[in-house]
Structure formats: structure tokens, C-alpha cells
Scaffold this motif. Structure first.
Motif, PDB file in Angstrom:
ATOM      1  N   SER A  26       0.849  -1.179   0.000  1.00  0.00           N
ATOM      2  CA  SER A  26       0.000   0.000   0.000  1.00  0.00           C
ATOM      3  C   SER A  26       0.889   1.236   0.000  1.00  0.00           C
ATOM      4  O   SER A  26       1.751   1.398   0.861  1.00  0.00           O
ATOM      5  CB  SER A  26      -0.901  -0.011   1.233  1.00  0.00           C
ATOM      6  OG  SER A  26      -1.716   1.140   1.269  1.00  0.00           O
ATOM      7  N   THR A  28       1.126   5.510  -0.241  1.00  0.00           N
ATOM      8  CA  THR A  28       0.415   6.766  -0.046  1.00  0.00           C
ATOM      9  C   THR A  28       1.255   7.916  -0.584  1.00  0.00           C
ATOM     10  O   THR A  28       2.420   8.062  -0.219  1.00  0.00           O
ATOM     11  CB  THR A  28       0.105   7.010   1.444  1.00  0.00           C
ATOM     12  OG1 THR A  28      -0.774   5.992   1.927  1.00  0.00           O
ATOM     13  CG2 THR A  28      -0.573   8.362   1.639  1.00  0.00           C
ATOM     14  N   ASP A  35      -4.504  13.084   0.502  1.00  0.00           N
ATOM     15  CA  ASP A  35      -3.543  12.006   0.293  1.00  0.00           C
ATOM     16  C   ASP A  35      -4.188  10.928  -0.565  1.00  0.00           C
ATOM     17  O   ASP A  35      -5.391  10.647  -0.427  1.00  0.00           O
ATOM     18  CB  ASP A  35      -3.112  11.380   1.627  1.00  0.00           C
ATOM     19  CG  ASP A  35      -2.361  12.353   2.519  1.00  0.00           C
ATOM     20  OD1 ASP A  35      -1.861  13.366   1.994  1.00  0.00           O
ATOM     21  OD2 ASP A  35      -2.287  12.098   3.730  1.00  0.00           O
ATOM     22  N   THR A  37      -4.000   6.896  -1.604  1.00  0.00           N
ATOM     23  CA  THR A  37      -3.475   5.602  -1.198  1.00  0.00           C
ATOM     24  C   THR A  37      -3.951   4.530  -2.180  1.00  0.00           C
ATOM     25  O   THR A  37      -5.129   4.494  -2.553  1.00  0.00           O
ATOM     26  CB  THR A  37      -3.935   5.239   0.227  1.00  0.00           C
ATOM     27  OG1 THR A  37      -3.497   6.251   1.138  1.00  0.00           O
ATOM     28  CG2 THR A  37      -3.372   3.902   0.667  1.00  0.00           C
ATOM     29  N   ASP A  39      -2.811   0.301  -3.981  1.00  0.00           N
ATOM     30  CA  ASP A  39      -1.979  -0.898  -4.006  1.00  0.00           C
ATOM     31  C   ASP A  39      -1.128  -0.837  -5.270  1.00  0.00           C
ATOM     32  O   ASP A  39      -1.658  -0.890  -6.381  1.00  0.00           O
ATOM     33  CB  ASP A  39      -2.857  -2.152  -4.012  1.00  0.00           C
ATOM     34  CG  ASP A  39      -2.049  -3.434  -3.861  1.00  0.00           C
ATOM     35  OD1 ASP A  39      -0.886  -3.461  -4.310  1.00  0.00           O
ATOM     36  OD2 ASP A  39      -2.587  -4.415  -3.321  1.00  0.00           O
ATOM     37  N   GLU A  83      -7.895   5.290  -2.755  1.00  0.00           N
ATOM     38  CA  GLU A  83      -8.498   5.867  -1.565  1.00  0.00           C
ATOM     39  C   GLU A  83      -7.932   7.269  -1.355  1.00  0.00           C
ATOM     40  O   GLU A  83      -6.715   7.459  -1.407  1.00  0.00           O
ATOM     41  CB  GLU A  83      -8.195   4.987  -0.355  1.00  0.00           C
ATOM     42  CG  GLU A  83      -8.955   5.377   0.896  1.00  0.00           C
ATOM     43  CD  GLU A  83      -8.723   4.396   2.019  1.00  0.00           C
ATOM     44  OE1 GLU A  83      -9.565   3.515   2.235  1.00  0.00           O
ATOM     45  OE2 GLU A  83      -7.658   4.524   2.679  1.00  0.00           O
ATOM     46  N   THR A  85      -7.848  10.647   1.119  1.00  0.00           N
ATOM     47  CA  THR A  85      -8.093  11.137   2.474  1.00  0.00           C
ATOM     48  C   THR A  85      -7.861  12.644   2.523  1.00  0.00           C
ATOM     49  O   THR A  85      -6.809  13.136   2.098  1.00  0.00           O
ATOM     50  CB  THR A  85      -7.157  10.454   3.488  1.00  0.00           C
ATOM     51  OG1 THR A  85      -7.320   9.034   3.393  1.00  0.00           O
ATOM     52  CG2 THR A  85      -7.469  10.900   4.907  1.00  0.00           C
ATOM     53  N   LYS A 166     -12.840  10.518   3.934  1.00  0.00           N
ATOM     54  CA  LYS A 166     -12.133   9.545   3.111  1.00  0.00           C
ATOM     55  C   LYS A 166     -13.066   9.041   2.014  1.00  0.00           C
ATOM     56  O   LYS A 166     -14.184   8.615   2.284  1.00  0.00           O
ATOM     57  CB  LYS A 166     -11.643   8.377   3.967  1.00  0.00           C
ATOM     58  CG  LYS A 166     -10.733   7.402   3.276  1.00  0.00           C
ATOM     59  CD  LYS A 166     -10.197   6.360   4.256  1.00  0.00           C
ATOM     60  CE  LYS A 166      -9.290   7.010   5.290  1.00  0.00           C
ATOM     61  NZ  LYS A 166      -8.652   5.989   6.177  1.00  0.00           N
TER      62      LYS A 166
END
Length: 228
Positions: A26, A28, A35, A37, A39, A83, A85, A166
């Protein structure tokens, strides 16, 4: 002897699992107000992204579809999840996707297209999502050399989710190329994809107080005029 073989097999499987885990991580990337994020083993045809401000961008090198000499439909697709945030003090306003590439159409019956969608949900409320289709700014119908450029966009307004901290963003991309006759070529390639998060500052407590005070003053003046 059997126990030795069993132990060796277990050690081998464990080493394989650990080595596989080393390739999936993962990652970021930190932007100005958000931020990102993801894989890094699941970026597929998009390739590894970079960041500029609050834009996460990709520079794919082999995301293409083609068809030759009436061979029918050529189809390439890929999907990624990211993702996002928000930093403390910032609210999400909109999620915007810009993509660019080029295409080439030669001969009769050649066709290309770019499509897909972005899907966004607040991770605190995953059953509610917003979706927008990826749409080229103009039809991909110009024929002849050299290659012609294209761009496409999608945008989702998330300003109503002012308590979200998020978001999960899914980007699905499809490239289509088709030929229906001999001596024809259809080729389309994606060269850039940029995901931009627009944010707004969270109003400070004293801002709310001033707003309420102002509304109260307006109410007082209206009531006073009615009494007069």
C-alpha cells in the motif's frame, strides 16, 4: 524423511507467500490538501502514478486497442481503485478525471472510441455512491495520418458530503477499435490520466458564530420594522 520433506515444503510455501507480499504494498502519496493511497501491484495498464498538488496522474505506455483489415472489435480495459483522504481542515468538493491520448483511422469501416466511468463513495457510507461516465470532448472520427489527439472527462460533485474524510474512487477505462473491411486500420491509445480532487476549507467556528449573529441581527431588524 517424510517429516523433513513436509518441513521443506512448508518453508518453501512460506517463502513464496512472503516474496509475493513484498511485491504488493500500500502506497500513499501526499498532496497539498489530500492524500492518495493505492496498491502498487494493482495499477495494471495505468502504470505507477505520480502526484502534483492534489492531482494523481498516470503516464501509461501500453494502454491501447487496435484492429486490422476487417478483424472486428479490438477491446482493452482496466480498472483501478484509489483511496483519498482529506487533510485536517479541508472538505471534499469534487472529483475530476481528465484523460488524453491519440488515435489513427485508415480505410473504410474503421472506428475507435474511449469510454468508462468513475465511481465515488464515502468510505463511511459505502452503499451510497456517485457515478459519471468518461466522455470524449469530441467524436473520434477524423481519418488519415498523422495520428489525431483526443481528450475525455468525467466529474462527480461530492460537496454534499461535507462530513466525509475519506473517499474511494474507482476508475474504469475501456478503449475500443474496430475494422470491417480489408486495407483498414483502427488504433487508439491512452497516454495520460489525471485524477484531481477539488477541496474547500472547513469554515472555522468563529465563522459560524458570525453567520449566526448576522442572521440573528437580520431577524431582529425585520421584527423591529414590523412593530413600527
Amino acid at each position: 524423511m517424510k517429516r523433513v520433506k513436509t518441513l521443506a515444503t512448508g518453508v518453501f510455501l512460506l517463502s513464496q507467500a512472503l516474496s509475493g507480499a513484498a511485491y504488493a504494498a500500500s502506497v500513499t502519496l501526499i498532496g497539498n490538501n489530500v492524500d492518495f493511497t493505492f496498491d502498487d501491484s494493482l495499477m495494471g495498464l495505468f502504470g505507477q502514478p505520480k502526484i502534483a498538488g492534489d492531482t494523481l496522474y498516470f503516464l501509461p505506455v501500453n494502454f491501447e486497442a487496435q484492429s486490422l483489415n476487417g478483424s472486428g472489435l479490438g477491446f482493452t480495459r482496466d480498472t483501478i481503485n484509489i483511496e483519498v483522504t482529506a487533510h485536517t481542515g479541508w472538505n471534499f468538493n469534487s472529483v475530476n478525471l481528465l484523460e488524453r491520448g491519440d488515435y489513427l483511422l485508415l480505410g473504410n469501416g474503421s472506428m475507435v472510441d474511449v469510454t468508462g466511468q468513475i465511481r465515488v463513495f464515502d468510505t463511511a457510507m459505502p452503499l451510497t455512491e456517485l457515478v459519471d461516465g468518461i466522455t470524449p470532448s469530441s467524436p473520434l472520427t477524423m481519418t488519415g495520418v498523422p495520428t489525431k489527439n483526443w481528450d475525455a472527462n468525467a466529474s462527480v460533485d461530492v460537496s454534499a458530503w461535507n462530513t466525509a474524510t475519506k473517499l474511494n474512487v474507482t476508475i474504469e477505462n475501456l478503449l475500443l477499435a474496430s475494422t470491417t473491411s480489408s486495407n483498414s486500420l483502427a488504433f487508439v491509445e491512452k497516454k495520460f490520466a489525471g485524477l484531481t480532487l477539488i477541496t474547500t476549507p472547513v469554515p472555522e467556528a468563529n465563522t459560524y458564530t458570525m453567520m449566526l449573529a448576522g442572521m440573528g441581527l437580520v431577524g431582529f431588524m425585520v421584527a423591529r420594522r414590523k412593530r413600527i
